[in-house]
Design an enzyme around this catalytic site. Structure first.
Site, PDB file in Angstrom:
ATOM      1  CE  LYS A   1      -3.631  -0.507   2.767  1.00  0.00           C
ATOM      2  NZ  LYS A   1      -4.524  -0.684   4.079  1.00  0.00           N
TER       3      LYS A   1
ATOM      4  CE  LYS B   1      -4.274  -4.371   9.605  1.00  0.00           C
ATOM      5  NZ  LYS B   1      -4.792  -3.417   8.654  1.00  0.00           N
TER       6      LYS B   1
ATOM      7  N   GLY C   1     -20.614  -4.089   3.347  1.00  0.00           N
ATOM      8  CA  GLY C   1     -20.048  -3.884   4.639  1.00  0.00           C
ATOM      9  C   GLY C   1     -20.123  -2.264   4.650  1.00  0.00           C
TER      10      GLY C   1
ATOM     11  CB  ALA D   1     -12.590  -5.656   2.052  1.00  0.00           C
TER      12      ALA D   1
END
Ligand code: NAI
Ligand code: PHE
Length: 356
Positions: free
Chosen positions: A74, A86, A189, A269
């Protein structure tokens, strides 16, 4: 040891190729804190903290490894000077509010002890209020605290902004216009990211349908935006121009891809594809796939920019929008030029940047 965990550690760690994996057992709560520090090549590893009760510890580790790699890509695609990492807190489902807070404070202490080897922000299962609690012991390594506590607040709206910009860029390519009026978009979502996306799409005149498992959230969004909801079980197969997965990862696989009735998949997502082969399944069906990590950087970029680099809100908005538009354009160019899938093109762009 859980035999599945041994498999994960042996097989996936070799493929992962990251810098450091920390498995920390929190005895008072029985939780596991998993820190996957994938890369510090472009800057300090920075990524959200996911809080979730997984079926097995092995699943939590697998998720942390994949998500951390996504963070590296990213930042690399966007040319933003942060590294990938993460945190996953795999906690027993039955923790009460007090136990949860105590666990978050101990997690903050762990971050502080790491002394800047990992910076964090919110992800699925954590909020700016949780960041306030983590920062009590974990400052200064915590982003996205509440404005009342001196932070920039939720990352969700900025992630929604980058996904929105990515959808427009993808539409410009596939339909010849980035005008979204009348464009049929389905959002799976509507939490922190999905709700913000629905609002922007409705404002742009798109014909939006959405689904969520939480009936309260669905009702509230229908009332606020006028967009109508769908049955969560039917959302992926609903006919549309753009499908935007904004819930959890792994929703597109050998079973669901043949049922899709969209032209574009572009959402927030992380890791919506279950396996690597799924990108080809989408291509074979003529569906234009925008890799998640190319367009869901908005939250991480804007919050880090405002809190650590002194950006104003206007600057954050401008940079996030430009970054997602450019990413889609560059992926398209490379994918056309080299005849590779958009996922492969995005991977190459990230690798080029990491090698440079
Ligand atoms: P969230 O927890 O606020 O919202 C997720 C929503 O999805 C919840 O409302 C939940 O009920 C719903 N959901 C779960 N499974 C579902 C299903 N099968 N069908 C329909 N709805 C379902 O999480 P958030 O922050 O909105 O994140 C969403 C996704 O975006 C995650 O994959 C996250 O990793 C990713 N992401 C989030 C960023 C952020 O800034 N919050 C940044 C980049 C990626
Ligand atoms: N959840 C964010 C993501 O996946 C992580 C993040 C949020 C990092 C805010 C820093 C600040 O991109």
């Amino acid at each position: 040891m859980d035999p599945a965990l041994t498999d994960v550690l042996e097989e996936q760690l070799a493929r992962w190729g990251g810098d450091e994996l920390i498995l920390h057992h929190d005895a008072p709560s029985g939780a596991w804190i998993i820190l996957a520090l994938h890369s510090s090549r472009l800057g300090p590893p920075t990524g959200g903290t996911r809080f979730k009760a997984y079926a097995r510890l092995a699943d939590a580790v697998t998720d942390a490894l994949r998500l951390s790699e996504g963070m590296t890509r990213k930042y690399a695609v966007a040319g933003f000077e942060r590294g990938g990492g993460k945190a996953v807190i795999h906690a027993p489902a039955e923790l009460d509010a007090g136990e949860r807070q105590a666990l978050l404070r101990r997690y903050g202490t762990l971050l502080r002890e790491l002394g800047g080897r990992f910076y964090t922000g919110p992800d699925v299962g954590t909020s700016p209020t949780d960041m306030d609690v983590i920062a009590e012991t974990g400052a200064p390594y915590v982003f996205a605290r509440t404005p009342a506590a001196g932070g920039a607040g939720s990352s969700g709206p900025y992630t929604a902004l980058s996904v929105f910009a990515g959808i427009r860029a993808a539409c410009a390519h596939v339909f010849g216009t980035d005008d979204l009026s009348g464009r049929r978009v389905v959002v799976q979502g509507v939490g922190s990211v999905g709700a913000g996306l629905v609002e922007r799409l409705v404002d742009a005149g798109a014909d939006v349908r959405f689904a969520d498992l939480d009936a309260g959230v669905v009702h509230d969004l229908e009332r606020r935006t006028g967009a109508r909801s769908l049955d969560p079980g039917a959302v992926l197969a609903h006919p549309c121009d753009v499908l935007a997965p904004c819930a959890l990862g792994g929703v597109l696989d050998a079973r669901t891809i043949p049922t899709l009735r969209c032209r574009i998949v572009a959402g927030g997502a992380n890791n919506p594809l279950a396996t690597e082969g799924d990108e080809l399944r989408l291509a074979e069906r003529g569906i234009f796939y925008v890799p998640d990590y190319a367009i869901n950087i908005g939250g991480a970029m804007a919050i880090t920019g405002m809190e650590a680099l002194g950006w104003t809100e206007a600057e954050a908005t401008e940079r996030v929008t430009r970054s997602a538009e450019q990413a889609v354009r560059r992926i398209l160019e490379l994918s056309d030029r080299e005849g590779v899938s958009t996922e492969e093109a995005a991977r190459r762009l990230a690798e080029e940047r990491l090698a440079g």
